[in-house]
Each structure stands twice: as C-alpha cells, then as structure tokens.
Write an enzyme that holds these catalytic residues in place. Structure first.
Site, PDB file in Angstrom:
ATOM      1  N   ASP A 182       0.616  -1.074   0.294  1.00 58.30           N
ATOM      2  CA  ASP A 182       0.019  -0.310  -0.297  1.00 58.30           C
ATOM      3  C   ASP A 182       0.945   1.036   0.193  1.00 58.30           C
ATOM      4  O   ASP A 182       1.940   1.428   0.178  1.00 58.30           O
ATOM      5  CB  ASP A 182      -1.270   0.039   1.255  1.00 58.30           C
ATOM      6  CG  ASP A 182      -0.419   0.259   2.535  1.00 58.30           C
ATOM      7  OD1 ASP A 182       0.295  -0.772   2.940  1.00 58.30           O
ATOM      8  OD2 ASP A 182      -0.573   1.145   3.468  1.00 58.30           O
ATOM      9  N   GLU A 251       0.031  -0.620   5.926  1.00 60.52           N
ATOM     10  CA  GLU A 251       0.943  -0.239   6.659  1.00 60.52           C
ATOM     11  C   GLU A 251       1.152   0.814   6.838  1.00 60.52           C
ATOM     12  O   GLU A 251       1.421   1.350   7.982  1.00 60.52           O
ATOM     13  CB  GLU A 251       2.788  -1.296   5.851  1.00 60.52           C
ATOM     14  CG  GLU A 251       4.324  -1.011   7.167  1.00 60.52           C
ATOM     15  CD  GLU A 251       4.426   1.095   6.722  1.00 60.52           C
ATOM     16  OE1 GLU A 251       5.290   1.168   7.411  1.00 60.52           O
ATOM     17  OE2 GLU A 251       3.884   1.613   5.775  1.00 60.52           O
TER      18      GLU A 251
HETATM   19 ZN   LIG Z   1       6.786   2.626   3.823  1.00 63.14          ZN
END
Ligand SMILES: [Zn+2]
Length: 560
Positions: A182, A251
């Site tokens: 992401d 993340e």
């Molecule tokens: Zn990163």
C-alpha cells in the site's frame, strides 16, 4: 511523503540501477548466517572511531558477477517498466480502512488496487509465482511445500502476501524480507502540484527517475526483492536457508490487518517466533553523502521510535456567545496545547546514542579543513557534558530530522470544536502524537504529559481524567468542586513490545555490512556502513519477537 515522489533509475554515485540495487537484500541469502556474539562497549575518554568493517562480502559460488545485470540496459529498462507498472496501480490506504476489515467473500472496491497489484506481480514474476503450484491454504502449511524451484504464495487477510522459498537446509534459521503493497493517499488538492500525475508511473529516462506515489515508499523495495528472486530462480539458485517474503497491505495505517495477521500466522501456524535469523524491512533514507569526500554513509536502522497518542476531549456546558465564561472549551484546549508545546523534549546525546555514530562517521570522513568546527571540537571533548549538550543543540538547529534523532517528538495533529459563531462549543477534541525515542519510556512521557495538563487543569479549575488504553483503565484523575469543565484524556499505548535495538557487533551485522559494500561500493564511491535510527515505523514492529536482528535498510538515494 510530500506531493512528489520519485525514485532514481540509476544510482547517481555509482551508475548502477537503483531498482536493481534493491536486489542487495536477497544476496544475503547467498551467505550463511552464523553464531551471534555480543560484545559490550567499554566507555573511555575518547569516543570510538567510525570503524566500519569495510570489506565487500562477495557470494562464494556462481553468483559473483550477477551484479552485471545492474548495468545491462535491457534489464534496467525492463525493471523500470515493471516498477512503473506497479506504481500505476493505485493502492492507497486511508485511516478509515482500519475500521473496515476486508471482506473475505465479496469484492472490496476501496481495496481493488491491492487485488490488481497481486495479479500484476504474479504476471511480472512468472518464475516466482507458478499458479499450479500455488494452491495450498495457510492451515495445511508447515513447510510441506516440496519445491526449491519456485515460491509458495499464501494470502493472509485477503490481500497481504507471504511467499515461502524453501531452503535446502531446514536446520538453518530462515530470513524474512518485508515490504508493503500500500501507499499513503494522494490528497485531491495536491494533484496539480505533481510534476507528473501521482499514478502515472512515468519513467523519466532523461532525468533518471520514476514518478508516482509509492515509487519510493515502498514499491521500489517490493519490486526489488521480487526482481532478485526472479533473477536467482532463473539462474537455478537454491537457497540454503528458507526465505520468507512478507508484503503487507496496510502498513501505512499500522499494519493491523496485514502484517499483524501475518505475524499471528507465523507465530501460531509456523511456530517461527524467536526462530528467524534476520529480518530486513524498508528504510527510506539510508544513504547520505559526506560532502567533499568520496564516501557515502549507508545507514542501517537498528531500531525505530514508538508511537504514543493522546486523544484529548474538553467538555464544557456550552451556552450563548453573549455570556461566555473566562475560557470556552476552545480556550481551555488552547491552553492545554500551549502548555504541551512549551515543554518539548530536548535533544540530547550520550556515548550510547545511536545517532552519535552517524555524527562521528560524517566528521571523520570529511576532510579536516572542511569540518564543522563546532562538531569537530565537541566530539574531541565529548566527555565534557557541556560539549555534548552544545553538539546536540548545534545539530538540532541545522536539521529538524536530526533533532528528533536525539529526542522524543511531540505533535498536535488533530483539533476539532465549535459549530456556530454564536454558540459556545460543548466538546472540543484534539490529538497529540509522540514518537518515543528508545532512550525514553512510555511511563516517562505519560508522567510528563500528565504534569503539564494538570498544571492547566488546576489553574483553570477543570476536572482532569486520564484513561490509559492499555493497562489500568483510569490512569490518573484530578477533581475539583464546581469545576468549569472536564478534560478527558485517552492515552493510547500501543500493544506492542518495545522496539528492540539490533546488534552491530556480531557476525550477522558483518554479513549485512559486507553485502552492502559488495552491492554498492564502486571505484568512485565507497560506503561506510553505520547503525542508524528510524524516525517512522515499519511493519517490522509486528515481528519484534521473531528475531533479535531486525534491520531497516533503504535502497534509495534521497536528496542527492
Ligand atoms: Zn513504507
């Protein structure tokens, strides 16, 4: 990340492909990880010198010359096209996604990009992902997968990917490489600030760059790892130790659905806790140039700051603006914030500060006549605490980032309150986030913050309650009769183990440092590998109990 994000195609200092440079990570698999020896530093009157091991660690078998790929224009072009292609697939995560887990059985349109990226990666790296061999499910795992000639893909939480490359010697501790799928979002109002559109993945051969959101953070390392595996598979390489690749899908919002779920799978199904030899995750600004020298620093981040958040709500009776009390809810909140901001954490350096090593190395490799005299003199007389203090203040004044390499940071990040110009607000909310340095504890930060908020509450005659999100539900309270309002503070302590500090004096570190030399050193530019401190967080935060050796290393040259 700011409104522009690019990654370099070719490392400017040594002319190798930056994309291909990321393959450094996997070359580690060529070597053996051996016994860990801990040596303790003994304090003395003179600071230790920079002392990098300095020698390249070259592969022992047929892969010695494989870095030739880095200067092959066909490989560089193809790798750039693949990275550009990955950037073109938008995989933005928004804070709100934490509240909505991905459904397991129906398409999930906000996360559609993640599914598309998976297909793109599978098609782009056909040796790494062989569809007919990838049929198995997590529950029947336990390394039963028999082949070394490709990797097994396991999908966790619908979008996060785990690849397993079975080693030939299962008695050796495995390696784990982390990256994430992401990116942070692109704000609509910033799109026109981009030189090229954020999801163009524009390959700018003229300027040696790929443009787009995620080009740096961190599709470059994601693709770099896969490029390396694909190359190695094409050359018939069989790793001795098992290699895991973990690509989380959230993340940027804490990795709760992705990396944390993978960690649970690793712990409960694969029983890997404490058994991983080394973990390598992203580290965005690992490289820095020592001016007027042929040396670059290559910083391996051996720990990271830990986040701690206060959500503050001020509740007051409200009323009409024509009959206000001395302080409205907004006024009380303003004084709370003002009190916090007038007590920032001061930068400090000690002999054991991780950042001190960077300062020593930069000073040591700068030609004597070009050195900053304040830095040079302070280092030469560091045991005088006045000099250590002066050095910390000087470095802070030069760089905000360096300031927070020497202290905990504190930032008021959210404030909301008030709906109507003639109405006193009944509720005002704010959030304060700390990034807690390894030298401070959550308890110290909580105590200091309580002290500052209490001073305001006592002065203004407001009730104060602090609830701890972890541990005791009521942390502290202060109550007065006839209070003019209530301050409710929710202290959000992350349910994570403290960030460990990885060793820098054992064989694992030497292996890593030597590999960095092998991949990055050139005739024109040498590197000094030093420990560094990561200000942000990475998915590795969820894997603290899997290995003592967690390193974060970036394959990107920023700012040169
Ligand atoms: Zn990163």
């Amino acid at each position: 990340m700011s409104s522009t994000e690019t990654t370099s195609l070719l490392g400017r200092k040594n002319g190798r492909s930056t994309v291909a440079k990321a393959v450094l990570a996997i070359t580690l698999s060529v070597f053996a990880l051996m016994v860990v020896k801990m040596l303790s530093e003994t304090p003395g009157t003179v600071l230790p010198s920079c002392a990098d091991p300095g020698t390249p660690n070259s592969p022992s078998t047929g892969f010695r010359n494989w870095t030739a790929h880095f200067s092959d224009p066909r490989f560089v072009t193809a790798a750039a096209e693949r990275l550009g292609g990955a950037v073109r697939i938008a995989t933005q995560t928004f804070e709100s996604m934490n509240d909505v887990p991905p459904p397991l059985d129906v398409p999930d349109s906000p996360r559609e990009g993640l599914a598309n990226l998976r297909v793109f990666l599978q098609n782009s790296f056909p040796k790494t992902y062989v569809p007919y061999l990838n049929w198995c499910c997590p529950s029947s795992d336990k390394l039963s997968f028999p082949r070394h000639s490709t990797l097994k893909q396991t999908v966790i939480s619908r979008y996060s990917l785990v690849y397993t490359w079975k080693g030939s010697d299962l008695s050796l501790k495995p390696l784990l490489f982390l990256a994430h799928l992401d990116t942070v979002p692109v704000l609509a109002e910033t799109i026109e600030n981009w030189t090229y559109p954020p999801f163009s993945g524009f390959i700018d051969f003229e300027n040696d760059a790929i443009w787009g959101r995620g080009a740096v953070d961190t599709k470059s390392s994601l693709l770099g790892i896969l490029e390396a595996v694909e190359l190695l598979l094409g050359n018939g390489f069989i790793p001795k130790r098992t290699i895991y690749l973990v690509f989380g899908h959230d993340e940027e919002i804490g990795g709760i659905q992705g990396a944390l779920s993978v960690a649970v799978y690793f712990r409960e199904t694969l029983k890997l806790n404490g058994k991983i030899g080394m973990i390598i995750d992203e580290g965005l600004d690992s490289f820095s140039v020592v001016e007027n020298s042929h040396i670059n620093l290559a910083k391996v981040f051996i720990t990271e700051h830990r986040p701690l958040t206060y959500n503050i709500t001020v509740r007051t009776p409200g009323g009409h603006s024509s009959v206000p009390p001395p302080h409205s809810g907004i006024g009380i909140m303003s004084q709370l914030i003002s009190s916090l901001e007038s007590h920032p954490y001061q930068p400090r350096l000690s002999r054991s500060s991780i950042f001190l090593k960077t300062v020593i190395c930069t000073n040591e490799y700068t030609p004597a006549d070009k050195r900053d005299p304040i830095i040079a003199n302070s280092l030469a007389n560091f045991d005088d605490s006045k000099n250590a203090h002066r050095l910390a203040a000087h470095l802070s004044a030069n760089s905000l980032a360096d300031r927070y390499r020497m202290s905990t940071s504190q930032a008021v990040t959210i404030i909301n309150g008030g709906l109507k110009v003639n109405t006193l607000p009944e509720s005002v909310v704010a959030a304060v986030q700390y990034r807690v340095s390894v030298e401070d504890t959550f308890e110290q930060i909580a105590f200091n913050t309580w002290t500052q908020l209490l001073e305001v509450a006592q002065r203004l005659q407001v009730n104060l309650t602090v609830e701890s999100f972890q541990g005791e539900s009521i942390y502290r309270t202060y109550n007065v009769g006839n209070a003019v309002g209530n301050i409710l503070v929710k202290l959000m302590i992350p349910s994570l183990p403290a960030s460990s500090v990885a060793p820098t004096n054992d064989d694992v570190w030497k292996l890593l440092a030597g590999t960095i030399h092998h991949v990055y050193d050139s005739d024109e530019t040498k590197h000094v590998v030093t420990p560094g401190l990561m200000l942000g967080n990475t998915d590795s935060r969820h894997f603290m109990d899997f290995s003592d050796h967690i390193y974060r290393f970036g394959n990107i040259y920023l700012g040169i």
